[in-house]
Scaffold this motif. Sequence first.
Motif, PDB file in Angstrom:
ATOM      1  N   GLU A  99       0.836  -1.206   0.000  1.00  0.00           N
ATOM      2  CA  GLU A  99       0.000   0.000   0.000  1.00  0.00           C
ATOM      3  C   GLU A  99       0.866   1.250   0.000  1.00  0.00           C
ATOM      4  OE1 GLU A  99      -2.777  -0.092   3.232  1.00  0.00           O
ATOM      5  OE2 GLU A  99      -3.624  -2.007   2.602  1.00  0.00           O
ATOM      6  N   ILE A 100       1.902   1.244   0.807  1.00  0.00           N
ATOM      7  CA  ILE A 100       2.816   2.398   0.865  1.00  0.00           C
ATOM      8  C   ILE A 100       3.483   2.607  -0.489  1.00  0.00           C
ATOM      9  CG2 ILE A 100       4.968   3.240   1.890  1.00  0.00           C
ATOM     10  CD1 ILE A 100       4.063   1.813   4.499  1.00  0.00           C
ATOM     11  N   THR A 101       3.933   1.526  -1.098  1.00  0.00           N
ATOM     12  CA  THR A 101       4.575   1.607  -2.408  1.00  0.00           C
ATOM     13  C   THR A 101       3.603   2.131  -3.456  1.00  0.00           C
ATOM     14  OG1 THR A 101       5.973  -0.270  -1.816  1.00  0.00           O
ATOM     15  CG2 THR A 101       5.841   0.278  -4.142  1.00  0.00           C
ATOM     16  N   ASP A 102       2.362   1.645  -3.414  1.00  0.00           N
ATOM     17  CA  ASP A 102       1.349   2.105  -4.371  1.00  0.00           C
ATOM     18  C   ASP A 102       1.045   3.587  -4.181  1.00  0.00           C
ATOM     19  OD1 ASP A 102       1.278  -0.435  -5.392  1.00  0.00           O
ATOM     20  OD2 ASP A 102      -0.619  -0.998  -4.417  1.00  0.00           O
ATOM     21  N   LYS A 103       1.003   4.045  -2.927  1.00  0.00           N
ATOM     22  CA  LYS A 103       0.753   5.463  -2.662  1.00  0.00           C
ATOM     23  C   LYS A 103       1.880   6.324  -3.211  1.00  0.00           C
ATOM     24  CE  LYS A 103      -2.194   5.126   1.399  1.00  0.00           C
ATOM     25  NZ  LYS A 103      -2.304   5.378   2.845  1.00  0.00           N
ATOM     26  N   LYS A 104       3.116   5.832  -3.101  1.00  0.00           N
ATOM     27  CA  LYS A 104       4.254   6.587  -3.632  1.00  0.00           C
ATOM     28  C   LYS A 104       4.185   6.690  -5.154  1.00  0.00           C
ATOM     29  CE  LYS A 104       8.075   6.354  -0.443  1.00  0.00           C
ATOM     30  NZ  LYS A 104       9.466   5.962  -0.279  1.00  0.00           N
ATOM     31  N   LYS A 105       3.682   5.621  -5.796  1.00  0.00           N
ATOM     32  CA  LYS A 105       3.609   5.605  -7.255  1.00  0.00           C
ATOM     33  C   LYS A 105       2.448   6.431  -7.785  1.00  0.00           C
ATOM     34  CE  LYS A 105       5.667   1.045  -7.923  1.00  0.00           C
ATOM     35  NZ  LYS A 105       5.405  -0.327  -8.344  1.00  0.00           N
ATOM     36  N   ALA A 106       1.414   6.624  -6.954  1.00  0.00           N
ATOM     37  CA  ALA A 106       0.223   7.348  -7.403  1.00  0.00           C
ATOM     38  C   ALA A 106       0.586   8.799  -7.711  1.00  0.00           C
ATOM     39  CB  ALA A 106      -0.856   7.295  -6.330  1.00  0.00           C
ATOM     40  N   SER A 107      -0.049   9.332  -8.732  1.00  0.00           N
ATOM     41  CA  SER A 107       0.227  10.725  -9.088  1.00  0.00           C
ATOM     42  C   SER A 107      -0.348  11.638  -8.018  1.00  0.00           C
ATOM     43  CB  SER A 107      -0.375  11.047 -10.454  1.00  0.00           C
ATOM     44  OG  SER A 107      -1.769  10.847 -10.414  1.00  0.00           O
ATOM     45  N   ARG A 108       0.329  12.723  -7.814  1.00  0.00           N
ATOM     46  CA  ARG A 108      -0.095  13.674  -6.784  1.00  0.00           C
ATOM     47  C   ARG A 108      -0.656  14.913  -7.452  1.00  0.00           C
ATOM     48  NH1 ARG A 108       3.355  12.361  -1.756  1.00  0.00           N
ATOM     49  NH2 ARG A 108       4.024  10.347  -2.389  1.00  0.00           N
TER      50      ARG A 108
END
Length: 143
Positions: A99-108
């Motif tokens: 989940e943490i990795t996916d959040k980092k990859k998500a566009s901001r």
Amino acid sequence: MSEDDNSEEYPTEIHDYLAAFEKSLGSVDEMLKTMMSVSRSELLQKLDPLEQAKLDLVSVYTLNSMFWVYLATQGINPKEHPVKQELERIRTYMNKVKEITDKKKASRLDKGAASRFVKNALWEPNAENEHTSKTPAKGKKRQ
């Protein structure tokens, strides 16, 4: 005994499974040799904290999985052993790291840039052009 004598002792379908198992064991052995060739502290220094967590989780999951297989080979049902709860606990942490990795990859979203974009894209009337539009109506020529 020759190899043909051994193959007659068990069904031929099992031979494929055993060959795949032997190949997997070889892969695990090679990977362990590679990991053991570098000191743990040296390896961890090269990784960021998230990568360190991933490495630790993969290591502990692998060890517990190997223990699961060991229990099975000893005739002990691993589903009734505490190792099952340990593997589930490790999976929970693996999902958290994912989940943490996916959040980092998500566009901001840059809220400031988005609000400027929307503000500039919208037409705002002012005293000069209250009665005229930015684009001429069809059929009228621009002067």
